[in-house]
Design a protein around this motif. Structure first.
Motif, PDB file in Angstrom:
ATOM      1  N   ARG A 245      33.624  10.240  16.713  1.00 32.80           N
ATOM      2  CA  ARG A 245      34.791   9.361  16.898  1.00 32.80           C
ATOM      3  C   ARG A 245      34.759   8.204  15.907  1.00 32.80           C
ATOM      4  NH1 ARG A 245      34.034  10.737  22.322  1.00 32.80           N
ATOM      5  NH2 ARG A 245      32.578   9.045  22.686  1.00 32.80           N
TER       6      ARG A 245
ATOM      7  N   GLN B 219      23.070  15.683  28.175  1.00 31.33           N
ATOM      8  CA  GLN B 219      24.387  15.053  28.145  1.00 31.33           C
ATOM      9  C   GLN B 219      24.384  13.803  27.280  1.00 31.33           C
ATOM     10  OE1 GLN B 219      27.152  16.328  29.288  1.00 31.33           O
ATOM     11  NE2 GLN B 219      28.400  14.590  28.695  1.00 31.33           N
ATOM     12  N   ALA B 220      23.325  13.019  27.324  1.00 39.18           N
ATOM     13  CA  ALA B 220      23.261  11.793  26.526  1.00 39.18           C
ATOM     14  C   ALA B 220      23.326  12.108  25.034  1.00 39.18           C
ATOM     15  CB  ALA B 220      21.998  11.011  26.854  1.00 39.18           C
TER      16      ALA B 220
ATOM     17  N   ARG C 249      24.705  14.813  23.645  1.00 39.82           N
ATOM     18  CA  ARG C 249      26.074  15.261  23.347  1.00 39.82           C
ATOM     19  C   ARG C 249      27.024  14.070  23.270  1.00 39.82           C
ATOM     20  NH1 ARG C 249      24.371  19.344  26.871  1.00 39.82           N
ATOM     21  NH2 ARG C 249      25.488  18.439  28.621  1.00 39.82           N
ATOM     22  N   GLU C 250      26.843  13.085  24.138  1.00 38.32           N
ATOM     23  CA  GLU C 250      27.698  11.897  24.116  1.00 38.32           C
ATOM     24  C   GLU C 250      27.466  11.070  22.850  1.00 38.32           C
ATOM     25  OE1 GLU C 250      27.054   9.822  27.814  1.00 38.32           O
ATOM     26  OE2 GLU C 250      27.910  11.460  28.978  1.00 38.32           O
ATOM     27  N   ARG C 251      26.191  10.940  22.414  1.00 30.55           N
ATOM     28  CA  ARG C 251      25.915  10.195  21.177  1.00 30.55           C
ATOM     29  C   ARG C 251      26.546  10.888  19.975  1.00 30.55           C
ATOM     30  NH1 ARG C 251      20.783   9.713  23.435  1.00 30.55           N
ATOM     31  NH2 ARG C 251      19.889  11.216  21.983  1.00 30.55           N
TER      32      ARG C 251
ATOM     33  N   ALA D 223      29.213  12.857  20.033  1.00 29.18           N
ATOM     34  CA  ALA D 223      30.662  12.685  20.155  1.00 29.18           C
ATOM     35  C   ALA D 223      31.079  11.274  19.731  1.00 29.18           C
ATOM     36  CB  ALA D 223      31.119  12.965  21.586  1.00 29.18           C
ATOM     37  N   GLU D 224      30.290  10.280  20.097  1.00 32.91           N
ATOM     38  CA  GLU D 224      30.616   8.891  19.719  1.00 32.91           C
ATOM     39  C   GLU D 224      30.523   8.711  18.210  1.00 32.91           C
ATOM     40  OE1 GLU D 224      31.906   5.216  19.472  1.00 32.91           O
ATOM     41  OE2 GLU D 224      32.030   6.462  21.271  1.00 32.91           O
TER      42      GLU D 224
ATOM     43  N   ARG E 299      26.734  19.623  17.785  1.00 33.86           N
ATOM     44  CA  ARG E 299      27.274  19.490  19.141  1.00 33.86           C
ATOM     45  C   ARG E 299      27.590  20.851  19.749  1.00 33.86           C
ATOM     46  NH1 ARG E 299      32.470  15.900  20.655  1.00 33.86           N
ATOM     47  NH2 ARG E 299      33.484  17.730  19.815  1.00 33.86           N
TER      48      ARG E 299
END
Length: 150
Positions: A17, A6-7, A9-11, A13-14, A66
């Motif tokens: 963005r 999850q970390a 995938r979050e990096r 996504a960030e 991702r």
């Protein structure tokens, strides 16, 4: 990379963005600066267009990562390997699929599967010596242990 944590995938996504926001600002600047001008303005617009294209390429690459659409070469991600170097020192490494999975502070103990070392380890076995290229020349390391993910 469907098994990415999850970390990671979050990096990803960030970063996507952030790149989209940067692209939007750049496009706004290009629109505002368009109109009659000298050749310096045209040069700036071309450079801005190139930057927008580079951002678009990076976003596409990150979206692909991702979504887990990557071809993994070399040793399997999740593998842990202990190596002995020519100076006698040993080091444990964790293998990841993509650089974005490397955690802050773990850059020196993480190897990507498609790096020269990751490729050399693809068929390496405990007790074997593998050779891989570096900018300073070829390096040989002994594989003390290799634990592939189950």
């Amino acid at each position: 990379m469907s098994g990415a944590d999850q970390a990671t995938r979050e990096r990803l996504a960030e970063e996507i963005r952030s790149l989209r926001a940067r692209r939007e600002r750049l496009v706004d600047e290009l629109v505002q600066s368009s109109g009659p001008g000298d050749s310096g303005d045209a040069s700036q617009e071309l450079q801005g267009g190139d930057e927008v294209a580079a951002i678009d390429e990076r976003i596409a690459e990150l979206e692909k990562l991702r979504a887990g659409r990557i071809d993994v070469q070399g040793v399997d991600p999740g593998t842990e390997v202990v190596l002995r170097f020519s100076d006698g020192s040993t080091q444990t490494f964790k293998v990841v699929a993509i650089p974005e999975e490397v955690l802050a502070g773990e850059e020196d103990i993480t190897v990507t599967s498609d790096s020269p070392l990751g490729l050399a380890l693809a068929h390496g076995q405990q007790g074997e010596t593998v050779r891989y290229p570096t900018p300073d020349g070829a390096v040989e390391v002994e594989v003390l242990s290799i634990r592939r993910p189950s």
